[in-house]
Design a protein around this motif. Structure first.
Motif, mmCIF file in Angstrom:
data_model
loop_
_atom_site.group_PDB
_atom_site.id
_atom_site.type_symbol
_atom_site.label_atom_id
_atom_site.label_comp_id
_atom_site.label_asym_id
_atom_site.label_seq_id
_atom_site.Cartn_x
_atom_site.Cartn_y
_atom_site.Cartn_z
ATOM 1 N N GLU A 156 0.831 -1.211 0.000
ATOM 2 C CA GLU A 156 0.000 0.000 0.000
ATOM 3 C C GLU A 156 0.864 1.260 0.000
ATOM 4 O OE1 GLU A 156 -0.373 -2.563 2.226
ATOM 5 O OE2 GLU A 156 -2.127 -3.455 1.257
ATOM 6 N N MET A 157 1.936 1.239 0.782
ATOM 7 C CA MET A 157 2.842 2.392 0.849
ATOM 8 C C MET A 157 3.498 2.650 -0.502
ATOM 9 S SD MET A 157 6.086 2.624 3.361
ATOM 10 C CE MET A 157 7.516 3.542 2.916
ATOM 11 N N ILE A 158 3.987 1.603 -1.141
ATOM 12 C CA ILE A 158 4.648 1.760 -2.442
ATOM 13 C C ILE A 158 3.625 2.142 -3.505
ATOM 14 C CG2 ILE A 158 5.983 0.575 -4.228
ATOM 15 C CD1 ILE A 158 7.512 1.343 -1.592
ATOM 16 N N TRP A 159 2.425 1.580 -3.424
ATOM 17 C CA TRP A 159 1.397 1.953 -4.391
ATOM 18 C C TRP A 159 1.072 3.441 -4.275
ATOM 19 C CZ3 TRP A 159 -0.263 0.715 -8.844
ATOM 20 C CH2 TRP A 159 -1.454 1.259 -9.334
ATOM 21 N N SER A 160 1.012 3.956 -3.059
ATOM 22 C CA SER A 160 0.726 5.385 -2.891
ATOM 23 C C SER A 160 1.867 6.231 -3.450
ATOM 24 C CB SER A 160 0.455 5.735 -1.423
ATOM 25 O OG SER A 160 1.633 5.677 -0.663
ATOM 26 N N GLN A 161 3.101 5.764 -3.329
ATOM 27 C CA GLN A 161 4.236 6.483 -3.922
ATOM 28 C C GLN A 161 4.193 6.412 -5.440
ATOM 29 O OE1 GLN A 161 7.796 4.961 -2.093
ATOM 30 N NE2 GLN A 161 7.383 6.006 -0.160
ATOM 31 N N ILE A 162 3.789 5.268 -5.973
ATOM 32 C CA ILE A 162 3.650 5.143 -7.431
ATOM 33 C C ILE A 162 2.593 6.134 -7.923
ATOM 34 C CG2 ILE A 162 2.807 3.615 -9.274
ATOM 35 C CD1 ILE A 162 4.265 1.313 -7.804
ATOM 36 N N CYS A 163 1.486 6.212 -7.204
ATOM 37 C CA CYS A 163 0.433 7.170 -7.582
ATOM 38 C C CYS A 163 0.931 8.610 -7.472
ATOM 39 C CB CYS A 163 -0.807 6.958 -6.705
ATOM 40 S SG CYS A 163 -1.640 5.384 -7.018
ATOM 41 N N ALA A 164 1.733 8.898 -6.449
ATOM 42 C CA ALA A 164 2.272 10.251 -6.278
ATOM 43 C C ALA A 164 3.259 10.598 -7.384
ATOM 44 C CB ALA A 164 2.946 10.383 -4.912
ATOM 45 N N GLY A 165 3.902 9.598 -7.978
ATOM 46 C CA GLY A 165 4.906 9.848 -9.005
ATOM 47 C C GLY A 165 4.377 9.900 -10.423
ATOM 48 N N TRP A 166 3.077 9.907 -10.596
ATOM 49 C CA TRP A 166 2.532 9.886 -11.960
ATOM 50 C C TRP A 166 2.966 11.113 -12.762
ATOM 51 C CZ3 TRP A 166 -0.508 13.512 -14.253
ATOM 52 C CH2 TRP A 166 -1.113 14.452 -13.416
ATOM 53 N N ILE A 167 3.108 12.258 -12.127
ATOM 54 C CA ILE A 167 3.490 13.461 -12.864
ATOM 55 C C ILE A 167 4.920 13.322 -13.400
ATOM 56 C CG2 ILE A 167 4.270 14.790 -10.849
ATOM 57 C CD1 ILE A 167 2.361 16.288 -13.778
ATOM 58 N N GLY A 168 5.806 12.771 -12.600
ATOM 59 C CA GLY A 168 7.172 12.549 -13.059
ATOM 60 C C GLY A 168 7.227 11.559 -14.209
#
Length: 192
Positions: A156-168
């Motif tokens: 869940e933590m990594i998935w939230s980081q993946i979602c946060a990195g969509w702009i990059g």
């Protein structure tokens, strides 16, 4: 791509190795420097959003092919960790390091497999980068799922980081292919 261009220009094997080595070192240096700049300017959330270490690895894959890019992908987080550890704030942090090495290796491998296609048609850089991003992020997530019992992360933590990195990822999915296409056009034009 560069291998094909250099072969077409009849560049000697030793010179090819030298050029690819110099480019690889430059990309590794960029992969170490960019996160530092982003973290100074935007803090740790900026790094999670913009994913600056990915950019040089993706460029390396498209330009250098999978073998040289794989070295860039593996060495970038290791060298970054070694240098930043001496400064007291390791980036990436030690628990994240093996996962990032694997993720960036996948980025390099997948984008590098398209290198010859990119030489034939620069537009192949778009699927090369997008597929590399998808596979790399999936590899990171998959490894966390496998090793979550011993890793300090949860899926869940990594998935939230993946979602946060969509702009990059989006910026890189556009910027890297455009840069590679421009370089290809300039280098192929020199051949004519």
């Amino acid at each position: 791509m560069l291998e094909s261009i250099m072969t077409q220009k009849h560049i000697a094997a030793q010179r090819k190795i030298t050029l690819k080595a110099v480019l690889s070192v430059g990309l590794i240096a960029l992969a170490v420097l960019l996160p530092q700049i982003v973290h100074i300017a935007l803090g740790q959330p900026g790094g999670v959003q913009l994913l600056p270490m990915y950019l040089p690895v993706l460029i390396g894959g498209c330009l250098l092919g999978w073998k040289w890019a794989l070295a860039v992908g593996v060495l970038s987080p290791i060298i970054s960790f070694a240098i930043t550890s001496m400064m007291g704030t390791p980036m990436p942090p030690l628990p994240r390091l093996p996962f990032m090495i694997a993720e960036l290796a996948v980025f390099a491998l997948v984008s590098g497999l398209f290198s010859k296609k990119i030489y034939q048609n620069g537009l192949w850089a778009f699927p090369a980068v997008i597929l590399a991003q998808l596979c790399g992020r999936a590899a990171f997530l998959g490894l966390v799922a496998i090793f979550q019992g011993i890793a300090p992360f949860t899926v869940e933590m990594i998935w939230s980081q993946i979602c946060a990195g969509w702009i990059g990822l989006l910026i890189q999915a556009i910027a890297v292919p455009l840069l590679v296409i421009a370089l290809r056009a300039a280098l192929v034009k020199e051949n004519d």
